[in-house]
Design an enzyme around this catalytic site. Sequence first.
Site, short mmCIF file in Angstrom:
data_model
loop_
_atom_site.label_atom_id
_atom_site.label_comp_id
_atom_site.label_asym_id
_atom_site.label_seq_id
_atom_site.Cartn_x
_atom_site.Cartn_y
_atom_site.Cartn_z
CG ASP A 40 -1.28 7.32 78.41
OD1 ASP A 40 -1.66 8.50 78.45
OD2 ASP A 40 -2.00 6.38 78.00
CD GLN A 103 -9.07 17.44 81.49
OE1 GLN A 103 -9.59 18.55 81.32
NE2 GLN A 103 -8.50 17.09 82.63
CG HIS A 109 -3.46 14.21 82.49
ND1 HIS A 109 -4.78 14.40 82.79
CD2 HIS A 109 -3.42 13.83 81.20
CE1 HIS A 109 -5.53 14.14 81.73
NE2 HIS A 109 -4.71 13.80 80.73
CG HIS A 111 -0.47 13.51 77.59
ND1 HIS A 111 -0.98 12.23 77.42
CD2 HIS A 111 -1.54 14.29 77.88
CE1 HIS A 111 -2.31 12.26 77.59
NE2 HIS A 111 -2.67 13.49 77.86
P1 5GP Z 1 -6.35 13.12 78.23
O1 5GP Z 1 -7.11 12.85 76.99
O2 5GP Z 1 -7.30 13.36 79.37
O3 5GP Z 1 -5.33 14.20 78.08
O4 5GP Z 1 -5.49 11.84 78.51
C1 5GP Z 1 -5.83 10.83 79.39
C2 5GP Z 1 -4.78 9.76 79.20
O5 5GP Z 1 -4.94 8.84 80.25
C3 5GP Z 1 -4.89 8.99 77.88
O6 5GP Z 1 -3.68 9.13 77.17
C4 5GP Z 1 -5.15 7.55 78.33
O7 5GP Z 1 -4.45 6.63 77.55
C5 5GP Z 1 -4.67 7.56 79.75
N1 5GP Z 1 -5.38 6.65 80.62
C6 5GP Z 1 -6.73 6.44 80.67
N2 5GP Z 1 -7.03 5.55 81.64
C7 5GP Z 1 -5.86 5.21 82.22
C8 5GP Z 1 -5.52 4.31 83.28
O8 5GP Z 1 -6.36 3.66 83.90
N3 5GP Z 1 -4.21 4.19 83.60
C9 5GP Z 1 -3.24 4.91 82.95
N4 5GP Z 1 -1.96 4.73 83.35
N5 5GP Z 1 -3.51 5.76 81.94
C10 5GP Z 1 -4.82 5.90 81.57
#
Ligand code: 5GP
Length: 147
Positions: A40, A103, A109, A111
């Site tokens: 991440d 999200q 995904h 974590h």
């Molecule tokens: P969500 O909130 O959708 O569960 O988590 C998305 C995750 O993706 C966040 O923890 C954020 O830090 C991560 N993230 C967002 N953009 C990118 C990216 O371009 N590359 C990577 N490796 N992680 C990302």
Amino acid sequence: MSALASPPAYDDGNIFAKILRGEIPCAKVFEDERTLAFMDVMPQGEGHTLVIPKARARTLLDIAPDALAGLIVQVQRVATAAKAAFSADGLTVFQFSEAAGGQTVFHLHFHVVPRFDGVPLRPHEGGMADAAVLKDHAARIAAALRG
Ligand code: 5GP
């Protein structure tokens, strides 16, 4: 969205779809024909890894049960390796579905965050980590996966 409305369609322009197509880089931990694991970019803790299916699934509700079964096995493998790589005391594994669930990237995904006694999680979407550090962390977890 009401309970009766159709869920939003999968959007191929999401950032994880771009990572899967190789259009933007990631610090890769593991890849096979169905799964990709990478660091991440805004880690909530040291070793924060994302495990995603290659299938076009927007949320937990959009993936076929047999594909989800395979994915969760990979989540467990990565979690085991991340805990070992960082000599962590425990793990936090979480999954958000839809904006209302927290999200922000609309490709399914999980974590995986190694946890240490007395160390709180950093905020979701906090600061960007150094790319070289993420690459090193990915290599450490990949080495633990190889055993
Ligand atoms: P969500 O909130 O959708 O569960 O988590 C998305 C995750 O993706 C966040 O923890 C954020 O830090 C991560 N993230 C967002 N953009 C990118 C990216 O371009 N590359 C990577 N490796 N992680 C990302």
